[in-house]
Every structure is written in C-alpha cells, then in structure tokens.
Design a protein around this motif. Sequence first.
Motif, PDB file in Angstrom:
ATOM      1  N   ALA A   1       1.267   7.281   8.533  1.00 53.85           N
ATOM      2  CA  ALA A   1       1.428   6.401   7.375  1.00 53.85           C
ATOM      3  C   ALA A   1       2.480   6.904   6.413  1.00 53.85           C
ATOM      4  CB  ALA A   1       0.087   6.254   6.639  1.00 53.85           C
ATOM      5  N   VAL A   2       2.703   8.210   6.411  1.00 51.73           N
ATOM      6  CA  VAL A   2       3.675   8.780   5.490  1.00 51.73           C
ATOM      7  C   VAL A   2       5.070   8.234   5.764  1.00 51.73           C
ATOM      8  CG1 VAL A   2       4.852  10.924   4.857  1.00 51.73           C
ATOM      9  CG2 VAL A   2       2.371  10.865   5.030  1.00 51.73           C
ATOM     10  N   GLU A   3       5.370   7.958   7.041  1.00 51.01           N
ATOM     11  CA  GLU A   3       6.697   7.498   7.372  1.00 51.01           C
ATOM     12  C   GLU A   3       7.012   6.181   6.673  1.00 51.01           C
ATOM     13  OE1 GLU A   3       7.879   7.719  11.427  1.00 51.01           O
ATOM     14  OE2 GLU A   3       6.507   9.344  11.874  1.00 51.01           O
ATOM     15  N   SER A   4       6.013   5.348   6.477  1.00 41.99           N
ATOM     16  CA  SER A   4       6.228   4.076   5.812  1.00 41.99           C
ATOM     17  C   SER A   4       6.310   4.220   4.302  1.00 41.99           C
ATOM     18  CB  SER A   4       5.093   3.108   6.173  1.00 41.99           C
ATOM     19  OG  SER A   4       5.047   2.887   7.557  1.00 41.99           O
ATOM     20  N   SER A   5       5.956   5.398   3.791  1.00 44.24           N
ATOM     21  CA  SER A   5       5.968   5.583   2.339  1.00 44.24           C
ATOM     22  C   SER A   5       7.298   6.116   1.843  1.00 44.24           C
ATOM     23  CB  SER A   5       4.846   6.541   1.917  1.00 44.24           C
ATOM     24  OG  SER A   5       5.161   7.859   2.302  1.00 44.24           O
TER      25      SER A   5
ATOM     26  N   ARG B   1       0.817  -1.206   0.000  1.00 43.99           N
ATOM     27  CA  ARG B   1       0.000   0.000   0.000  1.00 43.99           C
ATOM     28  C   ARG B   1       0.856   1.263   0.000  1.00 43.99           C
ATOM     29  NH1 ARG B   1      -5.125   1.893   1.616  1.00 43.99           N
ATOM     30  NH2 ARG B   1      -5.838  -0.204   2.194  1.00 43.99           N
ATOM     31  N   GLN B   2       1.875   1.327   0.849  1.00 45.70           N
ATOM     32  CA  GLN B   2       2.674   2.544   0.931  1.00 45.70           C
ATOM     33  C   GLN B   2       3.518   2.760  -0.324  1.00 45.70           C
ATOM     34  OE1 GLN B   2       1.932   4.665   3.095  1.00 45.70           O
ATOM     35  NE2 GLN B   2       0.593   3.252   4.203  1.00 45.70           N
TER      36      GLN B   2
ATOM     37  N   PHE C   1       1.057   4.284  -2.700  1.00 47.41           N
ATOM     38  CA  PHE C   1       0.834   5.693  -2.371  1.00 47.41           C
ATOM     39  C   PHE C   1       2.033   6.538  -2.788  1.00 47.41           C
ATOM     40  CE2 PHE C   1       1.569   9.291   0.440  1.00 47.41           C
ATOM     41  CZ  PHE C   1       0.393   9.995   0.294  1.00 47.41           C
ATOM     42  N   GLY C   2       3.248   6.055  -2.524  1.00 52.12           N
ATOM     43  CA  GLY C   2       4.447   6.807  -2.887  1.00 52.12           C
ATOM     44  C   GLY C   2       4.537   7.065  -4.380  1.00 52.12           C
TER      45      GLY C   2
ATOM     46  N   HIS D   1       8.714  15.012   3.529  1.00 56.99           N
ATOM     47  CA  HIS D   1       8.914  13.590   3.290  1.00 56.99           C
ATOM     48  C   HIS D   1      10.293  13.274   2.738  1.00 56.99           C
ATOM     49  CE1 HIS D   1       7.798  15.087  -0.672  1.00 56.99           C
ATOM     50  NE2 HIS D   1       8.269  13.988  -1.192  1.00 56.99           N
TER      51      HIS D   1
ATOM     52  N   GLU E   1      -4.430   9.332  -2.647  1.00 54.65           N
ATOM     53  CA  GLU E   1      -5.243   8.401  -1.870  1.00 54.65           C
ATOM     54  C   GLU E   1      -6.426   7.890  -2.681  1.00 54.65           C
ATOM     55  OE1 GLU E   1      -6.183  10.645   1.619  1.00 54.65           O
ATOM     56  OE2 GLU E   1      -4.374   9.984   2.684  1.00 54.65           O
TER      57      GLU E   1
END
Length: 303
Positions: free
Chosen positions: A102-106, A21-22, A25-26, A253, A39
């Motif tokens: 969640a951004v951290e995982s992207s 998922r991430q 998104f990225g 980011h 999203e």
Amino acid sequence: MAEATATSERSGTSDPFERYRQLLFGISYRMLGTVADAEDVVQETWLRWQRIDPDVVADPRGYLVRAVTRTSIDEMRRSRARREEYVGPWLPEPLLVSSDVAVESSLLGESVGMAVLVMMETLSPLERVVFVLHEVFGFSFPEVAEAVDRSEQAVRQLGSRARRRVRLRDRRFESDSRRVREITERFVAACLDGDMESLMTVLAPDVTMWADGNGHAETPRVPLHGATGVAEYFASTAGTYPAGLVVRMDVQHDGMPAAVLATPAGVFAVVTADVDLTGDLPRITAVRAVRNPEKLGRIPVTP
C-alpha cells in the motif's frame, strides 16, 4: 438489509474515501512520522466518514483532507506530550516501499525523507500541517486555510516560517541514489567489521549520528558528533551483533536507500545516511539508526 447494502457500496472503489485513502495516509504519516499513528488517524477519519451522508458533501476530497488534517493535529499534540518520556533521540518510523504494498500508492506529492521529517519536528503543529499540505502535496493556500480553519494570510505566514526552517532535499541528487547506496553499504560493512580506518574514510569530519532505541536497545542516548567519536562508537560495537545477521539494501518511501539489518528472529536495525556528493570524495554527513523494536516490527525479515 438496505443498511448493509449501503455499507458495502461505500466500501467499494467508488467510495471517495477509498479513492483518497493513500493521500490521507501520506498526509498523516508526514505529520506524525509513525505508520501506526497515521493508520489510526486514517481509521478515525473513516469512522467519521461513515457517520455522514456522502451525497450532501459537495467536495469529498476537501472534506476528507480537512478531517484527516485536524485529527492529525490533535494526535500530534498528544504524541509530543508522550515523547517527553522518550529515552534518547526520537526518529521517524522507517517507511520502506517494499515493506507494504500500500505504501507504493502513497507516493503522492513531494517525496520527503527521514532528514526532512526530523527537521519538521521543530515546527509547531500548524506550521507542520501547512508545510505538508502546501510544500509536499501542492495544495493552494486557500485550500490549506480551509483545512486548518485559518485565514489565507495566516497560513501564508505559517508557511513562510516553516520554509525558513525546513528545506526539501536537493533534487539534483535524486539520480545519485546509486552512489548513496554504495557509500551506505561501505559504511555498514565497516561498522560490522569494526574497521576504524574505513569508517574514518567514509565519514565527514562534522558527521552526526542519532540512534533511536527508546531504552529498548544499547544505543547512545545523545547524538554523537564528529567522525572520530562516531567511528569509535561503531568500532566498539563490532562483535556484539546478533548471530545470523544479514544486511540488505532497501528503498525508503522517498526513493533513497536504507540498510536493513535482520536476523531470522526479526529486524535488528534500519540505518540511513545523508551523503555529501558535491566533493571529490563522497562523505557521510549524518547517520540515523532506528533500533526501537516498536518501529521495526512492520518491516519484513526478508524482502
């Protein structure tokens, strides 16, 4: 009941969609430059994933990357048509690490900041997706060719054209994010105080400033060029800021600093700066201020 159980299993961590998922998104965010659109594209990809039997997909990662890529291309073409009505400069939506867990995982692949996202706006949708997949996420040209349904030779040519127009940030300056933060803080403080002398000290002679307000805020509707013009503009705005305004330094980011100007009512602006650190006196070469409230609503007032 069996259908409900299958859906539950697919929504778990063992589901390939959740695993990637991430990544999806990225890719979509770097294609579109807005969190909301990214999203939406990821959600559309999820709906498509729900309609197939995952057991017949030999390469779920490849399938999902192809799906999100093609949906992102379609959305990019639609958004460019809508952008013809945009008032003033358009800037990517700020994506701050602390604004969404969640951004951290992207943070996958090469980090790309706002300056590069802006430069990517000059690319065609196909050039942009080839650049994002190959240069940012490290997909091979054969993988990219499959994702965009083009020959390997064609995507190599697209990638070559994109690289000529876009350059990733010089990695030598990554460790100097502290100095960039210091210069950005000095600049914002001078703007709020209307300190013309301090502004002229921190701005490079050929600095350019872009302000994204889309008609919702009193901002210049064309880029401002030159230290004098930029300094005079910010000096003229001193005393017009809302009551209770506080400034905090956050992290984008890509790991670089951003100044978040907020009041108890909401985020007023996000300001980022490109800083030339190669000379004896660091100077700001570019300023990007996002004032469009539609791009600030996801950023918390407090960290």
